[in-house]
Design a protein around this motif. Sequence first.
Motif, PDB file in Angstrom:
ATOM      1  N   TYR A   1      -3.421  -7.062 -18.107  1.00  0.00           N
ATOM      2  CA  TYR A   1      -3.254  -5.720 -18.656  1.00  0.00           C
ATOM      3  C   TYR A   1      -2.646  -4.641 -17.833  1.00  0.00           C
ATOM      4  O   TYR A   1      -1.670  -3.758 -18.120  1.00  0.00           O
ATOM      5  CB  TYR A   1      -4.398  -5.333 -19.488  1.00  0.00           C
ATOM      6  CG  TYR A   1      -4.684  -6.430 -20.601  1.00  0.00           C
ATOM      7  CD1 TYR A   1      -4.309  -6.488 -21.838  1.00  0.00           C
ATOM      8  CD2 TYR A   1      -6.027  -7.190 -20.121  1.00  0.00           C
ATOM      9  CE1 TYR A   1      -4.651  -7.437 -22.676  1.00  0.00           C
ATOM     10  CE2 TYR A   1      -6.328  -8.135 -21.049  1.00  0.00           C
ATOM     11  CZ  TYR A   1      -5.719  -8.185 -22.293  1.00  0.00           C
ATOM     12  OH  TYR A   1      -6.142  -9.050 -23.325  1.00  0.00           O
ATOM     13  N   VAL A   2      -3.254  -4.435 -16.486  1.00  0.00           N
ATOM     14  CA  VAL A   2      -2.706  -3.689 -15.759  1.00  0.00           C
ATOM     15  C   VAL A   2      -1.218  -3.944 -15.317  1.00  0.00           C
ATOM     16  O   VAL A   2      -0.322  -2.988 -15.087  1.00  0.00           O
ATOM     17  CB  VAL A   2      -3.751  -3.696 -14.391  1.00  0.00           C
ATOM     18  CG1 VAL A   2      -2.840  -2.705 -13.075  1.00  0.00           C
ATOM     19  CG2 VAL A   2      -4.937  -3.202 -14.598  1.00  0.00           C
ATOM     20  N   LEU A   3      -1.183  -5.334 -15.122  1.00  0.00           N
ATOM     21  CA  LEU A   3       0.254  -5.706 -14.915  1.00  0.00           C
ATOM     22  C   LEU A   3       1.472  -5.107 -15.969  1.00  0.00           C
ATOM     23  O   LEU A   3       2.385  -4.720 -16.081  1.00  0.00           O
ATOM     24  CB  LEU A   3       0.581  -7.182 -14.621  1.00  0.00           C
ATOM     25  CG  LEU A   3      -0.104  -7.839 -13.349  1.00  0.00           C
ATOM     26  CD1 LEU A   3      -0.092  -9.193 -13.137  1.00  0.00           C
ATOM     27  CD2 LEU A   3       0.952  -7.127 -12.193  1.00  0.00           C
ATOM     28  N   GLY A  12       1.969  -1.601 -16.008  1.00  0.00           N
ATOM     29  CA  GLY A  12       3.116  -1.172 -15.028  1.00  0.00           C
ATOM     30  C   GLY A  12       4.502  -1.772 -15.398  1.00  0.00           C
ATOM     31  O   GLY A  12       5.474  -0.961 -15.176  1.00  0.00           O
ATOM     32  N   GLY A  13       4.419  -2.677 -16.010  1.00  0.00           N
ATOM     33  CA  GLY A  13       5.667  -3.497 -16.715  1.00  0.00           C
ATOM     34  C   GLY A  13       6.404  -2.558 -17.668  1.00  0.00           C
ATOM     35  O   GLY A  13       7.561  -2.181 -17.552  1.00  0.00           O
ATOM     36  N   LEU A  64       5.581   1.250  -7.996  1.00  0.00           N
ATOM     37  CA  LEU A  64       6.169   0.136  -7.565  1.00  0.00           C
ATOM     38  C   LEU A  64       5.170  -0.759  -6.547  1.00  0.00           C
ATOM     39  O   LEU A  64       5.126  -2.077  -6.869  1.00  0.00           O
ATOM     40  CB  LEU A  64       7.391   0.074  -6.974  1.00  0.00           C
ATOM     41  CG  LEU A  64       8.581   0.920  -7.558  1.00  0.00           C
ATOM     42  CD1 LEU A  64       9.909   1.075  -6.821  1.00  0.00           C
ATOM     43  CD2 LEU A  64       8.876   0.030  -9.009  1.00  0.00           C
ATOM     44  N   SER A  65       4.560  -0.062  -5.762  1.00  0.00           N
ATOM     45  CA  SER A  65       3.698  -0.894  -4.689  1.00  0.00           C
ATOM     46  C   SER A  65       2.560  -1.388  -5.511  1.00  0.00           C
ATOM     47  O   SER A  65       1.873  -2.355  -5.125  1.00  0.00           O
ATOM     48  CB  SER A  65       3.051   0.237  -3.720  1.00  0.00           C
ATOM     49  OG  SER A  65       4.211   0.289  -2.794  1.00  0.00           O
ATOM     50  N   LEU A 104      14.373  -3.204 -15.305  1.00  0.00           N
ATOM     51  CA  LEU A 104      14.466  -3.547 -16.554  1.00  0.00           C
ATOM     52  C   LEU A 104      13.986  -4.852 -16.819  1.00  0.00           C
ATOM     53  O   LEU A 104      12.991  -5.113 -17.448  1.00  0.00           O
ATOM     54  CB  LEU A 104      15.466  -3.268 -17.206  1.00  0.00           C
ATOM     55  CG  LEU A 104      15.980  -1.921 -17.551  1.00  0.00           C
ATOM     56  CD1 LEU A 104      17.585  -1.635 -17.875  1.00  0.00           C
ATOM     57  CD2 LEU A 104      15.130  -1.149 -18.530  1.00  0.00           C
ATOM     58  N   TRP A 105      14.649  -5.573 -16.170  1.00  0.00           N
ATOM     59  CA  TRP A 105      14.442  -7.316 -16.400  1.00  0.00           C
ATOM     60  C   TRP A 105      12.999  -7.504 -15.584  1.00  0.00           C
ATOM     61  O   TRP A 105      12.078  -8.364 -16.276  1.00  0.00           O
ATOM     62  CB  TRP A 105      15.479  -8.188 -15.721  1.00  0.00           C
ATOM     63  CG  TRP A 105      15.102  -8.937 -14.468  1.00  0.00           C
ATOM     64  CD1 TRP A 105      14.265  -9.532 -14.267  1.00  0.00           C
ATOM     65  CD2 TRP A 105      15.952  -8.831 -13.275  1.00  0.00           C
ATOM     66  NE1 TRP A 105      14.457 -10.268 -12.863  1.00  0.00           N
ATOM     67  CE2 TRP A 105      15.415  -9.648 -12.302  1.00  0.00           C
ATOM     68  CE3 TRP A 105      17.136  -8.066 -12.966  1.00  0.00           C
ATOM     69  CZ2 TRP A 105      16.062  -9.691 -11.030  1.00  0.00           C
ATOM     70  CZ3 TRP A 105      18.072  -8.090 -11.637  1.00  0.00           C
ATOM     71  CH2 TRP A 105      17.128  -8.900 -11.019  1.00  0.00           C
ATOM     72  N   VAL A 106      12.501  -7.131 -14.636  1.00  0.00           N
ATOM     73  CA  VAL A 106      11.198  -7.435 -14.091  1.00  0.00           C
ATOM     74  C   VAL A 106      10.133  -6.682 -14.812  1.00  0.00           C
ATOM     75  O   VAL A 106       9.253  -7.198 -15.238  1.00  0.00           O
ATOM     76  CB  VAL A 106      11.136  -6.559 -12.728  1.00  0.00           C
ATOM     77  CG1 VAL A 106       9.696  -6.932 -12.302  1.00  0.00           C
ATOM     78  CG2 VAL A 106      12.012  -7.599 -11.649  1.00  0.00           C
ATOM     79  N   GLY A 107      10.344  -5.513 -15.398  1.00  0.00           N
ATOM     80  CA  GLY A 107       9.350  -4.888 -16.119  1.00  0.00           C
ATOM     81  C   GLY A 107       9.180  -5.568 -17.241  1.00  0.00           C
ATOM     82  O   GLY A 107       7.881  -5.893 -17.991  1.00  0.00           O
TER      83      GLY A 107
END
Length: 307
Positions: free
Chosen positions: A96-98, A101-102, A154-155, A242-245
């Motif tokens: 959920y944290v990920l 962030g996404g 980002l980190s 955008l694509w990574v998120g």
Amino acid sequence: MATGLLALLDDVAALVKVSAASLDDVPTQVAKTTGKVSGIVIDDTAVTPKYVVGLDPKRELAIIWQITKKSLINKLLFLGPAALLLGFFAPKVIPYVLMVGGAYLCYEGYEKVHSMFGKHHTTENTPLDEMEETTPEELEKDRVRSATRTDFILSAEIMAIAFATVAEKPLVTQIAVLIAVAIFITVAVYGFVGLIVKADDFGLFLAKKSRTAAMKGFGRGIVKFMPHFLTWLGYLGTAAMLWVGFEIIVHGLTFMHHPMESFDHALGSIPVVGWLLRVLILALGGVVLGFFIDKIVRLVKGMLGKK
């Protein structure tokens, strides 16, 4: 007593073997993690140069070094330990944290896309009295703070993904991988950023000091090429964000993850085309998600009476 000592030595030897085997696995896990966070790394590399644009060229490397130190401290002292603690006490929270962030990456990516096609605030429409109130030292500090905030987000994504990659590994491997990823990615990103921001200076040096016409022409070519390169690097960074998120969101939601897996299998025979279509779909999905998040943020700000 001798038997107990031998048993203790056997236990120590077994522990050393396990630790050695775990450390042998570190390079593989670091490489795997680096592949997974490549989009975020591209975005981090693409975003950072803008924080030194317009400042004293003599201060560019010093500013990048300040951001580098803060980024490394955040990863090693705060984000890495936080990932380990979450993994130990609340591992179910990490996905959920990920995803949060996404979602943030999608929101930031949408804001960048929106700014490309809409009016945005620049120094060209800033009143002179406002510009004169800011000293170069204050502007530099403000740029460093802003860059550090962006880098922190980002980190956090990088360290969370790094931990998720080794969540099932021994603690020694987890710690070693997190430390290695923090150092390797920070040095790689900001080392490359340093080369980017000083490339035009290098080109100017060649254009003025070289003895041959070919090298002078090469230097002038670098100077002319760098502004276009920075522009396209910014576009690439936005697309990567955008694509990574959105990919993080898709991976965390079963009803979206399975269709994407089926899509990957269907285009497995044409990997390059399949990858490009996948990236395009994810980037468009990130724009749509960012659009809705932006509307929610604006609605909440409106309710709170904020601009």
